[in-house]
Scaffold this active site. Sequence first.
Site, PDB file in Angstrom:
ATOM      1  N   HIS A 279      45.553  54.888  47.522  1.00 21.21           N
ATOM      2  CA  HIS A 279      46.020  53.043  47.611  1.00 21.21           C
ATOM      3  C   HIS A 279      47.269  53.614  46.248  1.00 21.21           C
ATOM      4  CE1 HIS A 279      43.577  52.190  44.611  1.00 21.21           C
ATOM      5  NE2 HIS A 279      45.099  52.487  43.935  1.00 21.21           N
TER       6      HIS A 279
HETATM    7  C1  T46 Z   1      43.475  51.850  40.564  1.00 23.63           C
HETATM    8  C2  T46 Z   1      42.345  52.559  40.318  1.00 23.63           C
HETATM    9  C3  T46 Z   1      42.800  53.790  39.479  1.00 23.63           C
HETATM   10  C4  T46 Z   1      37.640  44.510  41.212  1.00 23.63           C
HETATM   11  O1  T46 Z   1      37.200  42.687  41.938  1.00 23.63           O
HETATM   12  N1  T46 Z   1      38.589  44.289  40.083  1.00 23.63           N
HETATM   13  C5  T46 Z   1      39.400  44.606  39.598  1.00 23.63           C
HETATM   14  O2  T46 Z   1      39.897  44.705  38.723  1.00 23.63           O
HETATM   15  C6  T46 Z   1      39.295  46.296  39.900  1.00 23.63           C
HETATM   16  C7  T46 Z   1      40.412  46.634  39.568  1.00 23.63           C
HETATM   17  C8  T46 Z   1      38.388  46.558  41.458  1.00 23.63           C
HETATM   18  N2  T46 Z   1      37.676  45.478  42.068  1.00 23.63           N
HETATM   19  C9  T46 Z   1      37.348  45.197  43.343  1.00 23.63           C
HETATM   20  C10 T46 Z   1      37.775  45.583  43.782  1.00 23.63           C
HETATM   21  C11 T46 Z   1      36.811  47.013  45.086  1.00 23.63           C
HETATM   22  O3  T46 Z   1      35.807  45.784  45.895  1.00 23.63           O
HETATM   23  O4  T46 Z   1      35.919  46.385  42.614  1.00 23.63           O
HETATM   24  C12 T46 Z   1      35.995  47.385  43.833  1.00 23.63           C
HETATM   25  C13 T46 Z   1      36.660  49.118  43.797  1.00 23.63           C
HETATM   26  O5  T46 Z   1      37.528  48.864  43.319  1.00 23.63           O
HETATM   27  P1  T46 Z   1      38.830  50.160  43.893  1.00 23.63           P
HETATM   28  O6  T46 Z   1      38.276  50.772  45.344  1.00 23.63           O
HETATM   29  O7  T46 Z   1      40.507  49.772  44.235  1.00 23.63           O
HETATM   30  O8  T46 Z   1      38.627  51.202  42.992  1.00 23.63           O
HETATM   31  P2  T46 Z   1      39.300  52.390  42.231  1.00 23.63           P
HETATM   32  O9  T46 Z   1      38.865  53.466  41.370  1.00 23.63           O
HETATM   33  O10 T46 Z   1      39.355  53.041  43.878  1.00 23.63           O
HETATM   34  O11 T46 Z   1      40.760  52.387  42.016  1.00 23.63           O
HETATM   35  C14 T46 Z   1      40.950  51.194  40.918  1.00 23.63           C
HETATM   36  C15 T46 Z   1      41.942  50.085  41.038  1.00 23.63           C
HETATM   37  O12 T46 Z   1      41.277  49.269  42.252  1.00 23.63           O
HETATM   38  C16 T46 Z   1      43.541  50.728  41.002  1.00 23.63           C
HETATM   39  O13 T46 Z   1      44.030  49.263  40.545  1.00 23.63           O
HETATM   40  O14 T46 Z   1      44.585  52.300  40.493  1.00 23.63           O
HETATM   41  O15 T46 Z   1      41.513  52.363  39.704  1.00 23.63           O
END
Ligand code: T46
Length: 133
Positions: A51
């Site tokens: 993303h």
């Molecule tokens: C990024 C990379 C480095 C929340 O509810 N609050 C939060 O502050 C975050 C970070 C995530 N979430 C929820 C959203 C999703 O349902 O946690 C779940 C996993 O998030 P995501 O699939 O986006 O995880 P990553 O590891 O792919 O990405 C994360 C961050 O979301 C993103 O900003 O840059 O770490």
Amino acid sequence: MSDTPYIIQFPKIGESALGYISIAEKENLPFVPKRIYWTYYTPEEVERGAHSHYELQQILIAVAGRVTVTTELSNGEKQQFVLDSPNKGLYIPKMCWRTMQYSHNAVQICIASLEYSEDDYIRNYDEFLKHSK
Ligand code: T46
């Protein structure tokens, strides 16, 4: 604020006989943090990320283990960074597509410039490309 990813070396204070401390102070950061989160126990075969963010800037640190980060800017420039030291951070600017892969023992801390907002995410690669310069 930089438009491109870059490595930040945090101070590493201490010695092997005693252990070390690293410190992120606002004077040495490219933004004032609003949020900190961490990811861990990510299986090695899983690729996270995929993303970009409209506005969010971040610093990723592998406080344990190894994190391999690939970045792509909207001008098409791609880079790969290996975070393998607790005093090494990666600055990720806004509008930067990224994917991350983790060693089994990796703990990744993210220092973020903004509060969480799903509206700030671009999770569709074709949508990201539409914003190319
Ligand atoms: C990024 C990379 C480095 C929340 O509810 N609050 C939060 O502050 C975050 C970070 C995530 N979430 C929820 C959203 C999703 O349902 O946690 C779940 C996993 O998030 P995501 O699939 O986006 O995880 P990553 O590891 O792919 O990405 C994360 C961050 O979301 C993103 O900003 O840059 O770490």
